[in-house]
Design an enzyme around this catalytic site. Structure first.
Site, PDB file in Angstrom:
ATOM      1  N   ASP A  89     -14.563  13.581 -40.042  1.00 21.93           N
ATOM      2  CA  ASP A  89     -13.572  14.176 -39.511  1.00 21.93           C
ATOM      3  C   ASP A  89     -12.799  13.444 -38.743  1.00 21.93           C
ATOM      4  OD1 ASP A  89     -14.790  16.321 -40.773  1.00 21.93           O
ATOM      5  OD2 ASP A  89     -15.680  17.177 -38.898  1.00 21.93           O
ATOM      6  N   ASP A 147     -11.577  13.946 -35.095  1.00 21.22           N
ATOM      7  CA  ASP A 147     -11.710  14.466 -33.974  1.00 21.22           C
ATOM      8  C   ASP A 147     -10.600  14.185 -32.741  1.00 21.22           C
ATOM      9  OD1 ASP A 147     -14.312  15.554 -34.672  1.00 21.22           O
ATOM     10  OD2 ASP A 147     -14.845  13.414 -34.837  1.00 21.22           O
TER      11      ASP A 147
END
Length: 220
Positions: A138, A140
């Site tokens: 991901d 972040d």
């Protein structure tokens, strides 16, 4: 040194590193710590594990893929801290990512006059030059917000954004209280009645009244 917040970067003095390395670590942990010491790489401020003390600070070291992404927890005296810093911005990290496709996020943040730091795999890879990012990683981000109005506007804009990878991360209020922007969005929609809020001092579930206290000038 200024008051440290959770998710802030710090660098240790050489004496501080010697104290850390003298701890009772296994061989893999020793290898990671020696690499961090030699490279003068940063650690990250965590939620305080030892309560009611101003003498020490809880730090984390998330190792990269070659060390099986092992996470080390350190407790060091405050006098062992050399300096503090922050994670890189989205724009800085995007410059190192070939065909990152992050421009819509950069444009959105500029339009809303927000600055976002990148932590997690992309942030640590930028800082260390080591192998952190995987195909499933991901992105972040940590975004400071002054109040609930700004948090709500940003959360909706992030939810409407289309990127080539999953966008995750936190909203950070002025007192350092942080919450996942996706979870904050669920609370905004009434899908949940409490939100998990993290700070250097601890973690707690907050309801509407407690969340309102983070922004006394705004009724929620």
């Amino acid at each position: 040194m200024q008051t440290l917040q959770r998710n802030q970067l710090v660098w240790l003095t050489d004496d501080g590193w010697q104290q850390v390395l003298a701890g009772n670590w296994d061989a893999q942990a020793q290898s990671i710590l020696r690499h961090w010491h030699t490279g003068q790489l940063p650690l990250v401020v965590c939620t305080q594990r030892v309560q009611n003390t101003a003498a020490t600070v809880s730090l984390g070291l998330p190792a990269p893929n070659p060390w099986n992404r092992r996470k080390l927890a350190l407790e060091v005296p405050c006098h062992a801290l050399l300096r503090a810093g922050v994670f890189p911005t989205v724009a800085q990290v995007a410059m190192q990512c070939v065909q990152s496709g992050w421009q819509p996020l950069i444009d959105l943040l500029e339009d809303l006059h927000r600055t976002a730091a990148v932590y997690g795999s992309f942030g640590w890879q930028f800082l260390t030059g080591l192998d952190y990012v995987r195909p499933t990683s991901d992105l972040d981000i940590s975004v400071p917000v002054p109040d609930h109005a700004a948090a709500a506007t940003l959360t909706q804009a992030l939810a409407d954004l289309h990127l080539p990878l999953r966008l995750d991360g936190e909203l950070v209020f002025p007192d350092g209280s942080a919450m996942a922007w996706r979870e904050y969005g669920q609370w905004m929609r009434g899908a949940v009645d409490r939100v998990l809020v993290k700070s250097r001092s601890g973690v707690q579930l907050m309801d509407a009244d407690m969340l309102a206290a983070l922004d006394p000038g705004c009724m929620v």
